[in-house]
Design an enzyme around this catalytic site. Structure first.
Site, mmCIF file in Angstrom:
data_model
loop_
_atom_site.group_PDB
_atom_site.id
_atom_site.type_symbol
_atom_site.label_atom_id
_atom_site.label_comp_id
_atom_site.label_asym_id
_atom_site.label_seq_id
_atom_site.Cartn_x
_atom_site.Cartn_y
_atom_site.Cartn_z
ATOM 1 N N LYS A 179 19.516 -89.668 74.193
ATOM 2 C CA LYS A 179 20.565 -89.550 75.220
ATOM 3 C C LYS A 179 21.198 -90.899 75.527
ATOM 4 O O LYS A 179 22.398 -90.968 75.801
ATOM 5 C CB LYS A 179 20.016 -88.888 76.481
ATOM 6 C CG LYS A 179 19.583 -87.453 76.218
ATOM 7 C CD LYS A 179 20.084 -86.442 77.219
ATOM 8 C CE LYS A 179 19.997 -85.061 76.578
ATOM 9 N NZ LYS A 179 19.964 -83.946 77.446
ATOM 10 N N LYS A 198 18.584 -80.114 66.322
ATOM 11 C CA LYS A 198 18.276 -79.058 67.282
ATOM 12 C C LYS A 198 19.542 -78.476 67.939
ATOM 13 O O LYS A 198 20.430 -79.225 68.324
ATOM 14 C CB LYS A 198 17.374 -79.685 68.352
ATOM 15 C CG LYS A 198 16.935 -78.789 69.460
ATOM 16 C CD LYS A 198 16.114 -79.558 70.487
ATOM 17 C CE LYS A 198 16.954 -80.103 71.619
ATOM 18 N NZ LYS A 198 17.133 -79.263 72.769
ATOM 19 N N LYS A 244 22.396 -77.099 74.368
ATOM 20 C CA LYS A 244 23.421 -76.458 75.196
ATOM 21 C C LYS A 244 24.536 -77.404 75.606
ATOM 22 O O LYS A 244 25.554 -76.971 76.114
ATOM 23 C CB LYS A 244 22.789 -75.749 76.387
ATOM 24 C CG LYS A 244 22.041 -76.623 77.371
ATOM 25 C CD LYS A 244 21.485 -75.737 78.483
ATOM 26 C CE LYS A 244 20.234 -76.292 79.091
ATOM 27 N NZ LYS A 244 20.326 -77.678 79.568
HETATM 28 P P1 ATP Z 1 20.919 -80.313 76.850
HETATM 29 O O1 ATP Z 1 21.697 -80.207 75.567
HETATM 30 O O2 ATP Z 1 21.743 -79.979 78.062
HETATM 31 O O3 ATP Z 1 20.120 -81.560 76.997
HETATM 32 P P2 ATP Z 1 18.959 -78.425 75.829
HETATM 33 O O4 ATP Z 1 19.652 -77.295 75.143
HETATM 34 O O5 ATP Z 1 18.220 -79.393 74.979
HETATM 35 O O6 ATP Z 1 19.886 -79.138 76.865
HETATM 36 P P3 ATP Z 1 17.041 -78.284 77.929
HETATM 37 O O7 ATP Z 1 17.520 -78.032 79.326
HETATM 38 O O8 ATP Z 1 16.719 -79.694 77.555
HETATM 39 O O9 ATP Z 1 18.017 -77.720 76.853
HETATM 40 O O10 ATP Z 1 15.789 -77.377 77.607
HETATM 41 C C1 ATP Z 1 15.469 -76.182 78.237
HETATM 42 C C2 ATP Z 1 14.338 -75.525 77.492
HETATM 43 O O11 ATP Z 1 14.826 -74.957 76.274
HETATM 44 C C3 ATP Z 1 13.208 -76.470 77.104
HETATM 45 O O12 ATP Z 1 11.980 -75.794 77.223
HETATM 46 C C4 ATP Z 1 13.517 -76.780 75.668
HETATM 47 O O13 ATP Z 1 12.357 -77.138 74.944
HETATM 48 C C5 ATP Z 1 14.079 -75.461 75.185
HETATM 49 N N1 ATP Z 1 14.997 -75.666 74.077
HETATM 50 C C6 ATP Z 1 16.146 -76.371 74.122
HETATM 51 N N2 ATP Z 1 16.768 -76.345 72.926
HETATM 52 C C7 ATP Z 1 15.969 -75.610 72.117
HETATM 53 C C8 ATP Z 1 16.063 -75.235 70.750
HETATM 54 N N3 ATP Z 1 17.081 -75.603 70.014
HETATM 55 N N4 ATP Z 1 15.069 -74.487 70.228
HETATM 56 C C9 ATP Z 1 14.021 -74.103 70.982
HETATM 57 N N5 ATP Z 1 13.880 -74.427 72.280
HETATM 58 C C10 ATP Z 1 14.831 -75.169 72.849
#
Ligand code: ATP
Ligand code: LTN
Length: 334
Positions: free
Chosen positions: A114, A197, A200
């Protein structure tokens, strides 16, 4: 108070919820509601470690809560709450800060990533993010934390901090939490780049399937997903990351083992697999989106759920804060 094991997890209200968030985390949350004493948070204090527009953040908290409900989280079986509603998170985070070394935080992969993508705003909160996360977990004496694979390192820090404070105070102040990571779908990858990965907050919408995507958008995204050219339908993350990702998503959404899918699709082309996967994802999303619209229309109902959640979570957090304040040497009576 229940004698079931305590589960806590959270998602930051940033970006837009993806199928990765569901498959990696929320799917397990829904499953654990019956057997565990669950708390699920919208971690808005974590979200502000990157810049957020205040009105959009507020709106997104409601959106995420409606999606939680539409996915099957039930406020009568789990405590659903907003992190900033419970002062104990910030209080405990400060204490834990004083037990955390800079070196430990500097090693965190998410911080490095980040800090690399938000170069204009590498703030102290971003650096300290994992300590606040540890506070979220330790505040409620959580036994298990259902998350995707990317959160393993943060969980390890929470475990280390729990053990460290317990050892330093000589009392069992915190339960040492265990990660709870799904076997399939712990790391859903980007459709356009299966080496990274799905996330969102990705700037490229074609990389993610959003829970609120329209069916025809989902179908288009899946059809365009990057695969390979050898034509064989087989799970192999190293050699065939794109296809393996599609198989994982299929397995999680249709609740079918990957081996069954490999067998059923042996000899078929990728087009067929993608078409069926798109149908399975749409069959999952359509009723979800209908329920989402119903929950969204009931603002008073949402406010009520959050008020109940805030009260229940605050009450549960209090004994931990009292205990750790006393052991720290803070004068009582404030
Ligand atoms: P951002 O892009 O806003 O940082 P993110 O999509 O990585 O967000 P988080 O809020 O960091 O999402 O994570 C929420 C939950 O979803 C966590 O438990 C994280 O491990 C899970 N998660 C996020 N992305 C994935 C993915 N691609 N596959 C599986 N689990 C995920
Ligand atoms: N850092 C997590 C979100 C998060 C979390 C938590 C997860 C904040 N606090 C407590 C589990 C338990 C992430 O997914 N980025």
């Amino acid at each position: 108070m229940s004698d079931k094991p305590v589960v806590l997890s959270g998602i930051q209200p940033s970006g837009s919820l993806t199928l990765g968030n569901y498959v990696g985390a929320i799917k397990n949350w829904v499953a654990l509601q019956n057997s565990h004493d669950c708390l699920f948070a919208l971690v808005d204090m974590h979200a502000i470690t990157v810049r957020q527009d205040p009105a959009a953040l507020r709106e997104r908290c409601h959106e995420f809560l409606c999606l939680y409900l539409a996915l099957g989280l039930d406020p009568d079986r789990a405590t659903l709450f907003v992190q900033s509603h419970v002062s104990g998170h910030a209080q405990l985070a400060w204490l834990l800060n004083c037990h955390t070394s800079m070196g430990e935080l500097r090693r965190m992969t998410q911080f490095k990533e980040k800090a690399g993508t938000h170069t204009d705003n590498v703030n102290a909160g971003l650096f300290d993010y994992p300590v606040l996360m540890a506070a979220d977990i330790l505040l409620y004496q959580a036994d298990a934390v259902p998350v995707g694979d990317d959160q393993k390192q943060h969980l390890e820090l929470a475990r280390n901090l729990a053990e460290r404070v317990n050892a330093r105070t000589g009392e069992r102040v915190f339960t040492v939490p265990e990660p709870f990571i799904p076997e399939v779908g712990a790391r859903v990858m980007r459709l356009g780049d299966p080496t990274a990965k799905m996330s969102k907050s990705d700037d490229v919408p074609a990389n993610s399937i959003y829970l609120l995507d329209e069916p025809k958008t989902v179908t288009k995204k899946i059809k365009r997903a990057v695969t390979d050219s050898d034509g064989e339908i087989r799970y192999d993350e190293a050699q065939k990351p794109g296809l393996s990702n599609l198989l994982s998503i299929y397995s999680a959404v249709a609740d079918r083992p990957i081996a069954d899918l490999e067998r059923d699709y042996a000899g078929f082309g990728y087009g067929r697999l993608k078409g069926d996967l798109a149908e399975a994802v749409v069959a999952f999303l359509e009723p979800l989106q209908k329920r989402y619209a119903e929950f969204s229309a009931d603002r008073a109902g949402l406010a009520d759920i959050l008020a109940r959640g805030a009260k229940a979570a605050s009450q549960r957090a209090e004994p931990t804060i009292e205990h750790v304040y006393r052991l720290t040497g803070f004068v009582p009576g404030g």
